[in-house]
Design an enzyme around this catalytic site. Structure first.
Site, PDB file in Angstrom:
ATOM      1  N   CYS A 122      -4.700  -3.635  19.223  1.00  0.00           N
ATOM      2  CA  CYS A 122      -5.322  -2.701  17.862  1.00  0.00           C
ATOM      3  C   CYS A 122      -6.768  -1.818  18.081  1.00  0.00           C
ATOM      4  O   CYS A 122      -6.707  -1.047  18.455  1.00  0.00           O
ATOM      5  CB  CYS A 122      -4.635  -3.293  16.755  1.00  0.00           C
ATOM      6  N   HIS A 264      -9.446   0.018  11.157  1.00  0.00           N
ATOM      7  CA  HIS A 264      -7.852  -0.275  11.724  1.00  0.00           C
ATOM      8  C   HIS A 264      -6.949  -0.025  10.807  1.00  0.00           C
ATOM      9  O   HIS A 264      -7.191  -0.122   9.302  1.00  0.00           O
ATOM     10  CB  HIS A 264      -8.247  -0.831  13.000  1.00  0.00           C
ATOM     11  N   ASN A 294       0.970   0.362  10.866  1.00  0.00           N
ATOM     12  CA  ASN A 294       0.235   0.106  11.878  1.00  0.00           C
ATOM     13  C   ASN A 294       0.473   0.642  13.331  1.00  0.00           C
ATOM     14  O   ASN A 294       2.154   0.381  13.515  1.00  0.00           O
ATOM     15  CB  ASN A 294       0.028  -1.649  11.875  1.00  0.00           C
TER      16      ASN A 294
HETATM   17  N1  ACO Z   1       9.361  -8.270   1.248  1.00  0.00           N
HETATM   18  C1  ACO Z   1       9.589  -9.441  -0.225  1.00  0.00           C
HETATM   19  N2  ACO Z   1       9.116 -10.577   0.275  1.00  0.00           N
HETATM   20  C2  ACO Z   1       7.949 -10.763   1.892  1.00  0.00           C
HETATM   21  C3  ACO Z   1       8.041  -9.872   2.436  1.00  0.00           C
HETATM   22  C4  ACO Z   1       9.036  -8.775   2.349  1.00  0.00           C
HETATM   23  N3  ACO Z   1       8.820  -8.005   3.379  1.00  0.00           N
HETATM   24  N4  ACO Z   1       7.448 -10.940   3.535  1.00  0.00           N
HETATM   25  C5  ACO Z   1       7.161 -12.077   3.156  1.00  0.00           C
HETATM   26  N5  ACO Z   1       7.520 -11.707   1.816  1.00  0.00           N
HETATM   27  C6  ACO Z   1       7.484 -13.256   0.987  1.00  0.00           C
HETATM   28  C7  ACO Z   1       6.667 -13.977   1.817  1.00  0.00           C
HETATM   29  O1  ACO Z   1       8.085 -15.183   1.999  1.00  0.00           O
HETATM   30  C8  ACO Z   1       6.151 -15.339   0.922  1.00  0.00           C
HETATM   31  O2  ACO Z   1       6.840 -15.759   0.235  1.00  0.00           O
HETATM   32  P1  ACO Z   1       6.911 -17.119  -0.758  1.00  0.00           P
HETATM   33  O3  ACO Z   1       5.678 -17.383  -1.594  1.00  0.00           O
HETATM   34  O4  ACO Z   1       8.536 -17.257  -1.473  1.00  0.00           O
HETATM   35  O5  ACO Z   1       6.302 -18.022   1.070  1.00  0.00           O
HETATM   36  C9  ACO Z   1       5.069 -13.793   0.014  1.00  0.00           C
HETATM   37  O6  ACO Z   1       5.556 -12.826   0.305  1.00  0.00           O
HETATM   38  C10 ACO Z   1       4.039 -13.939   0.251  1.00  0.00           C
HETATM   39  O7  ACO Z   1       4.100 -14.299   1.615  1.00  0.00           O
HETATM   40  P2  ACO Z   1       2.795 -13.455   2.056  1.00  0.00           P
HETATM   41  O8  ACO Z   1       2.010 -13.968   3.786  1.00  0.00           O
HETATM   42  O9  ACO Z   1       1.283 -14.690   1.282  1.00  0.00           O
HETATM   43  O10 ACO Z   1       2.038 -11.881   1.408  1.00  0.00           O
HETATM   44  P3  ACO Z   1       0.413 -11.982   1.737  1.00  0.00           P
HETATM   45  O11 ACO Z   1       0.657 -10.505   0.741  1.00  0.00           O
HETATM   46  O12 ACO Z   1       0.084 -12.253   3.003  1.00  0.00           O
HETATM   47  O13 ACO Z   1       1.041 -10.527   2.729  1.00  0.00           O
HETATM   48  C11 ACO Z   1       1.251  -8.844   5.881  1.00  0.00           C
HETATM   49  C12 ACO Z   1       1.827 -10.370   4.058  1.00  0.00           C
HETATM   50  C13 ACO Z   1       1.521  -7.876   4.700  1.00  0.00           C
HETATM   51  C14 ACO Z   1       2.236  -9.070   6.739  1.00  0.00           C
HETATM   52  C15 ACO Z   1      -0.285  -9.896   5.287  1.00  0.00           C
HETATM   53  O14 ACO Z   1      -0.434 -11.261   4.631  1.00  0.00           O
HETATM   54  C16 ACO Z   1      -0.930  -9.102   6.215  1.00  0.00           C
HETATM   55  O15 ACO Z   1      -1.011  -7.333   6.355  1.00  0.00           O
HETATM   56  N6  ACO Z   1      -1.173  -9.718   7.278  1.00  0.00           N
HETATM   57  C17 ACO Z   1      -2.212  -8.617   8.134  1.00  0.00           C
HETATM   58  C18 ACO Z   1      -1.250  -8.159   9.346  1.00  0.00           C
HETATM   59  C19 ACO Z   1      -1.672  -7.439  10.373  1.00  0.00           C
HETATM   60  O16 ACO Z   1      -2.750  -7.100  10.163  1.00  0.00           O
HETATM   61  N7  ACO Z   1      -1.437  -7.351  11.787  1.00  0.00           N
HETATM   62  C20 ACO Z   1      -1.021  -6.753  12.577  1.00  0.00           C
HETATM   63  C21 ACO Z   1      -2.667  -6.325  13.612  1.00  0.00           C
HETATM   64  S1  ACO Z   1      -3.167  -6.284  14.664  1.00  0.00           S
HETATM   65  C22 ACO Z   1      -2.353  -5.406  15.820  1.00  0.00           C
HETATM   66  O17 ACO Z   1      -2.471  -6.273  17.022  1.00  0.00           O
HETATM   67  C23 ACO Z   1      -0.874  -5.272  16.144  1.00  0.00           C
END
Ligand code: ACO
Length: 337
Positions: A122, A264, A294
């Protein structure tokens, strides 16, 4: 004589097919995986993204790159033969060899150019723009085409609901030209860093030379994205903020002197948290993650193009580009438009 690099044209392109959160929820439901439009909107700010149609050669990575490049050339008033260099940032190339830069050079007819691919995930467009800046400053190149383009739909892991909701396909491009060193509308500074020790936070385990994508490997989705979203979230907020501050400090500037911030586009909550830490009002932050998700190295150049074309970014304004990505990689560029 000393030289500076100035962006004279931008372009972007996305596939036709819109995929809403409801579409994603329906797709996951077929595998008994639960998600919802409400969850995705609240946790990421994403409402929809675009996916290229597999097999449609008009929506290959290089085809989206071509469309973006043609628009950028038109804005710059340049022809394909004017391009000396093509830097093509992607982690989802058309083919391993030849490079997607070569596919683009061929399709565009940039017969005088040399080109190469660059994979910094990214952060790739910012790495690419930095390379262009360096070649131009040393007078090796007069006109460079920098592209960030991805078909992330090709590596989405549909067994992982925390990552499959995030990604989309798209392309952005910029024409970067040589100008006198004190030209006001120029790249002011760039700041890059990689930390390979954090490779595990976002990686595609197989499909490279270390581990081939055999049928067994593919059945386990090891040729798709594996991500620790929660950890990346924290690192992203911290590093986007620190790189923004470094770029401003290097130029003797403060946050209030910034006209536009283009981070980003990974998650609206990350963007909001960074703006809050910088004490930057959200009115100065450019966001398209809601419409495209993204798109990795395409997020920054496509956002730049959108804001240049709709007139938000005006000549003489100060713009900060800031990204993080798999690797992990980090980068920021401060420029005067
Ligand atoms: N739908 C419903 N529930 C979900 C989903 C979904 N799609 N995804 C995760 N959950 C659940 C999890 O299982 C968890 O449940 P639990 O509490 O029972 O275990 C709960 O939601 C909370 O999970 P978290 O991982 O804490 O959720 P968070 O608020 O952190 O959101 C997310 C997750 C969206 C992935 C976030 O952490 C994020 O955006 N992180 C950054 C990722 C990123 O930027 N990646 C790209 C990097 S750049 C590149 O090079 C491509």
């Amino acid at each position: 004589m000393e030289y500076a690099a100035t962006i004279t044209g931008t372009g972007s392109a996305f596939p036709e097919h819109r995929v809403t959160n409801h579409d994603i929820a329906d797709r996951l439901a077929a595998s008994n995986i639960e998600t919802s439009d409400v969850w995705i909107r609240e946790r990421t700010g994403i409402a929809e993204r675009r996916f290229s149609t597999p097999g449609n050669s008009d929506e290959y990575n290089s085809s989206l790159g071509l469309a973006a490049a043609q628009k950028a050339l038109e804005m710059a008033g340049k022809a394909p033969e004017d391009i000396d260099q093509i830097i093509y940032s992607t982690c989802t190339p058309d083919t391993i060899i030849p490079s997607t830069a070569c596919w683009l050079q061929y399709k565009l007819g940039a017969v005088r150019a040399w080109g190469m691919d660059l994979n910094a995930a990214c952060s790739g467009f910012i790495y690419g723009l930095t390379i262009a800046d360096q070649f131009i400053r040393t007078n090796q190149v007069k006109t460079c085409l920098v592209v960030g383009a991805e078909i992330l739909s090709s590596i989405i892991n549909w067994q992982d609901r925390s990552s499959c909701i995030l990604f989309g396909d798209g392309a952005g491009a910029a024409i970067v030209e040589s100008a006198p060193s004190e030209f006001p509308h120029r790249i002011l500074s760039s700041h890059l860093l990689s930390d390979g020790s954090l490779w595990e936070l976002l990686h595609v385990p197989a499909g490279g030379s270390a581990q081939a994508a055999t049928p067994d490997i593919m059945a386990q989705n090891l040729n798709k994205i594996h991500m620790n979203g929660r950890e990346i979230f924290k690192i992203a907020v911290r590093t986007l903020t620190s790189f923004a501050m470094t770029a401003l400090e290097k130029n003797g500037m403060t946050v209030d002197m910034l006209d536009w911030f283009i981070p980003h586009q990974a998650n609206y909550r990350i963007i909001e948290a960074v703006a809050k830490r910088l004490e930057l009002p959200m009115e100065k932050v450019l966001v398209n993650v809601d419409r495209y998700g993204n798109t990795s190295s395409a997020t920054v150049p496509s956002m730049l193009d959108e804001a240049v074309r709709d007139g938000r970014i005006q000549k003489g304004q100060t713009v900060l580009l800031d990204a993080f990505g798999a690797g992990l990689t980090y980068g920021a560029i401060l420029l005067r438009w």
